[in-house]
Design a protein around this motif. Structure first.
Motif, PDB file in Angstrom:
ATOM      1  N   GLU A  98      78.945  61.918  56.892  1.00 33.44           N
ATOM      2  CA  GLU A  98      77.540  62.301  57.516  1.00 33.44           C
ATOM      3  C   GLU A  98      77.414  63.686  56.742  1.00 33.44           C
ATOM      4  O   GLU A  98      76.172  63.843  56.437  1.00 33.44           O
ATOM      5  CB  GLU A  98      77.492  62.374  58.983  1.00 33.44           C
ATOM      6  N   LEU A  99      78.413  64.706  56.769  1.00 36.83           N
ATOM      7  CA  LEU A  99      78.169  65.917  56.282  1.00 36.83           C
ATOM      8  C   LEU A  99      77.881  66.057  54.751  1.00 36.83           C
ATOM      9  O   LEU A  99      77.041  66.560  54.100  1.00 36.83           O
ATOM     10  CB  LEU A  99      79.464  66.928  56.436  1.00 36.83           C
ATOM     11  N   SER A 100      78.632  65.015  54.070  1.00 33.22           N
ATOM     12  CA  SER A 100      78.499  64.893  52.790  1.00 33.22           C
ATOM     13  C   SER A 100      77.198  64.502  52.192  1.00 33.22           C
ATOM     14  O   SER A 100      76.419  64.685  51.550  1.00 33.22           O
ATOM     15  CB  SER A 100      79.538  63.688  52.016  1.00 33.22           C
ATOM     16  N   ARG A 101      76.648  63.618  53.197  1.00 35.44           N
ATOM     17  CA  ARG A 101      75.345  62.737  53.047  1.00 35.44           C
ATOM     18  C   ARG A 101      74.064  63.727  53.116  1.00 35.44           C
ATOM     19  O   ARG A 101      73.255  64.065  52.253  1.00 35.44           O
ATOM     20  CB  ARG A 101      75.252  61.665  53.786  1.00 35.44           C
ATOM     21  N   GLN A 102      74.333  64.434  54.155  1.00 35.94           N
ATOM     22  CA  GLN A 102      73.342  65.621  54.505  1.00 35.94           C
ATOM     23  C   GLN A 102      73.511  66.579  53.569  1.00 35.94           C
ATOM     24  O   GLN A 102      72.327  67.146  53.054  1.00 35.94           O
ATOM     25  CB  GLN A 102      73.684  66.381  55.843  1.00 35.94           C
ATOM     26  N   MET A 103      74.480  67.050  52.844  1.00 38.60           N
ATOM     27  CA  MET A 103      74.469  68.022  51.739  1.00 38.60           C
ATOM     28  C   MET A 103      73.829  67.404  50.411  1.00 38.60           C
ATOM     29  O   MET A 103      73.797  68.076  49.243  1.00 38.60           O
ATOM     30  CB  MET A 103      75.905  68.490  51.484  1.00 38.60           C
ATOM     31  N   GLY A 104      73.598  66.088  50.242  1.00 40.63           N
ATOM     32  CA  GLY A 104      73.064  65.589  49.265  1.00 40.63           C
ATOM     33  C   GLY A 104      74.018  64.976  48.131  1.00 40.63           C
ATOM     34  O   GLY A 104      73.730  64.449  46.895  1.00 40.63           O
ATOM     35  N   TRP A 105      75.196  64.825  48.491  1.00 39.70           N
ATOM     36  CA  TRP A 105      76.210  63.903  47.731  1.00 39.70           C
ATOM     37  C   TRP A 105      76.801  62.548  47.884  1.00 39.70           C
ATOM     38  O   TRP A 105      77.613  62.280  47.243  1.00 39.70           O
ATOM     39  CB  TRP A 105      77.540  65.034  47.761  1.00 39.70           C
ATOM     40  N   GLY A 106      75.827  61.992  48.878  1.00 38.44           N
ATOM     41  CA  GLY A 106      76.047  60.865  49.426  1.00 38.44           C
ATOM     42  C   GLY A 106      77.475  60.664  50.040  1.00 38.44           C
ATOM     43  O   GLY A 106      78.061  61.912  50.547  1.00 38.44           O
ATOM     44  N   PRO A 107      77.851  59.650  50.615  1.00 39.27           N
ATOM     45  CA  PRO A 107      78.722  59.431  51.787  1.00 39.27           C
ATOM     46  C   PRO A 107      80.312  59.678  51.146  1.00 39.27           C
ATOM     47  O   PRO A 107      80.962  60.228  52.133  1.00 39.27           O
ATOM     48  CB  PRO A 107      78.721  57.868  52.228  1.00 39.27           C
ATOM     49  N   GLU A 108      80.391  59.947  49.891  1.00 35.82           N
ATOM     50  CA  GLU A 108      81.757  59.788  49.253  1.00 35.82           C
ATOM     51  C   GLU A 108      81.876  61.430  48.680  1.00 35.82           C
ATOM     52  O   GLU A 108      82.861  61.443  47.714  1.00 35.82           O
ATOM     53  CB  GLU A 108      82.202  58.800  48.440  1.00 35.82           C
ATOM     54  N   LEU A 151      81.810  72.452  49.449  1.00 30.13           N
ATOM     55  CA  LEU A 151      82.470  71.425  49.898  1.00 30.13           C
ATOM     56  C   LEU A 151      82.623  70.093  49.056  1.00 30.13           C
ATOM     57  O   LEU A 151      83.247  69.344  49.203  1.00 30.13           O
ATOM     58  CB  LEU A 151      82.459  70.849  51.012  1.00 30.13           C
ATOM     59  N   LYS A 152      81.677  70.100  47.935  1.00 34.20           N
ATOM     60  CA  LYS A 152      81.571  68.935  47.290  1.00 34.20           C
ATOM     61  C   LYS A 152      83.027  68.891  46.249  1.00 34.20           C
ATOM     62  O   LYS A 152      83.569  69.516  45.731  1.00 34.20           O
ATOM     63  CB  LYS A 152      80.698  69.157  46.067  1.00 34.20           C
ATOM     64  N   GLY A 153      83.454  67.601  46.752  1.00 34.41           N
ATOM     65  CA  GLY A 153      84.839  67.169  45.738  1.00 34.41           C
ATOM     66  C   GLY A 153      86.033  67.665  46.858  1.00 34.41           C
ATOM     67  O   GLY A 153      87.145  67.383  46.337  1.00 34.41           O
ATOM     68  N   ALA A 154      86.008  68.463  48.086  1.00 31.92           N
ATOM     69  CA  ALA A 154      86.947  68.794  48.736  1.00 31.92           C
ATOM     70  C   ALA A 154      87.496  67.882  49.408  1.00 31.92           C
ATOM     71  O   ALA A 154      86.960  66.595  49.547  1.00 31.92           O
ATOM     72  CB  ALA A 154      86.557  69.934  49.736  1.00 31.92           C
ATOM     73  N   LYS A 155      88.925  67.872  49.848  1.00 33.74           N
ATOM     74  CA  LYS A 155      89.639  67.035  50.444  1.00 33.74           C
ATOM     75  C   LYS A 155      89.670  67.463  52.075  1.00 33.74           C
ATOM     76  O   LYS A 155      90.298  68.651  52.283  1.00 33.74           O
ATOM     77  CB  LYS A 155      90.864  66.858  49.924  1.00 33.74           C
ATOM     78  N   LEU A 156      89.227  66.574  52.900  1.00 29.34           N
ATOM     79  CA  LEU A 156      89.281  66.875  54.211  1.00 29.34           C
ATOM     80  C   LEU A 156      90.167  66.315  55.128  1.00 29.34           C
ATOM     81  O   LEU A 156      90.200  64.854  55.050  1.00 29.34           O
ATOM     82  CB  LEU A 156      87.955  66.874  54.926  1.00 29.34           C
ATOM     83  N   GLY A 157      91.041  66.733  56.004  1.00 30.94           N
ATOM     84  CA  GLY A 157      91.666  65.924  56.720  1.00 30.94           C
ATOM     85  C   GLY A 157      90.908  65.284  58.111  1.00 30.94           C
ATOM     86  O   GLY A 157      89.999  65.934  58.447  1.00 30.94           O
ATOM     87  N   ILE A 158      91.169  63.952  58.376  1.00 28.54           N
ATOM     88  CA  ILE A 158      90.870  63.389  59.423  1.00 28.54           C
ATOM     89  C   ILE A 158      91.749  62.739  60.091  1.00 28.54           C
ATOM     90  O   ILE A 158      92.821  62.496  59.894  1.00 28.54           O
ATOM     91  CB  ILE A 158      89.474  62.297  58.933  1.00 28.54           C
TER      92      ILE A 158
END
Length: 236
Positions: free
Chosen positions: A63-73, A43-50
């Motif tokens: 939070e998912l991005s942070r947990q994956m080690g990619w930082g919040p963005e 999912l790194k760089g993916a676009k997710l609808g919110i």
């Protein structure tokens, strides 16, 4: 949602008086069945609808991005509002997936149009996804109403757990979600429902830590100023 307690620190005339649900077992990440994104590591760089910026779905994506080690963005977010907008965005390719109630993913799965990649409750343990707020004027003027409401809520959750088939059928009629999917979701979601409605220290620390990210507050308030357990039944 739990993070909405931050508005209490901004002088909103309310108080959190009980926990409805803990870890976000109801929330899922939904992708197209033909998506190239098959697992969280993709999912790194993916676009997710919110739903909107500053919402629970916004925080879950970061939070998912942070947990994956990619930082919040490391995962990009696209505010799409309602369920209809989310599904349209997924079908059109505007987004690679979206964050919503997992039941939406189960319904799309039946149509071969989508599937649930992950449940956020499997990754986020200490959290209060939903809480009960009471207006300060009700607390001051008729506190017994607050006590009776909370006692009734606890009895309702206990009844649902003791009568899952009836509860799922009633929920299906109310939500319009097909009964088979409602039963599937019921089994997955009910463990998040609080049995005593009491606030947990670790969960509150996570929520207080989220308030800056959600741009609700620019400081961390004392968690104990955001809730009042005085109206809950005495601990057994």
């Amino acid at each position: 949602s739990g993070p909405s307690m931050g508005f209490i620190a901004k002088k909103a005339p309310i108080m959190a008086v009980g926990v409805i649900a803990n870890q976000p077992l109801s929330m899922g990440l939904i992708v197209n069945k033909k998506s190239k994104f098959r697992k969280p590591e993709d999912l790194k760089g993916a676009k997710l609808g919110i739903t909107t910026n500053g919402s629970l779905t916004y925080w879950l994506a970061r939070e998912l991005s942070r947990q994956m080690g990619w930082g919040p963005e490391g995962i990009r977010v696209v505010p799409l509002g309602t369920i209809t907008g989310q599904i349209a965005g997924l079908k059109s390719g505007q987004v690679d997936g979206f964050i919503m109630s997992a039941s939406v993913g189960y319904m799309l799965d039946q149509k071969n149009e989508g599937e649930v990649m992950l449940l956020f409750g499997d990754r986020i343990g200490d959290f209060h996804t939903h809480v009960v707020f009471a207006a300060n004027r009700i607390i001051a003027g008729n506190p017994d109403v607050v006590r009776r409401f909370l006692a009734g809520w606890i009895e309702t959750v206990d009844y649902m757990l003791a009568n899952p088939d009836e509860a799922a059928e009633l929920a299906s009629k109310a939500t319009g979600i097909p009964l088979d999917i409602q039963k599937q979701e019921f089994a997955k979601v009910m463990p998040m429902m609080s049995r005593d409605m009491r606030f947990q220290q670790k969960a509150m620390e996570v929520i207080v830590g989220s308030l800056g990210e959600l741009e609700i507050l620019d400081y961390k308030p004392d968690p104990k100023t955001l809730y009042n357990e005085a109206f809950l039944p005495a601990k057994k």
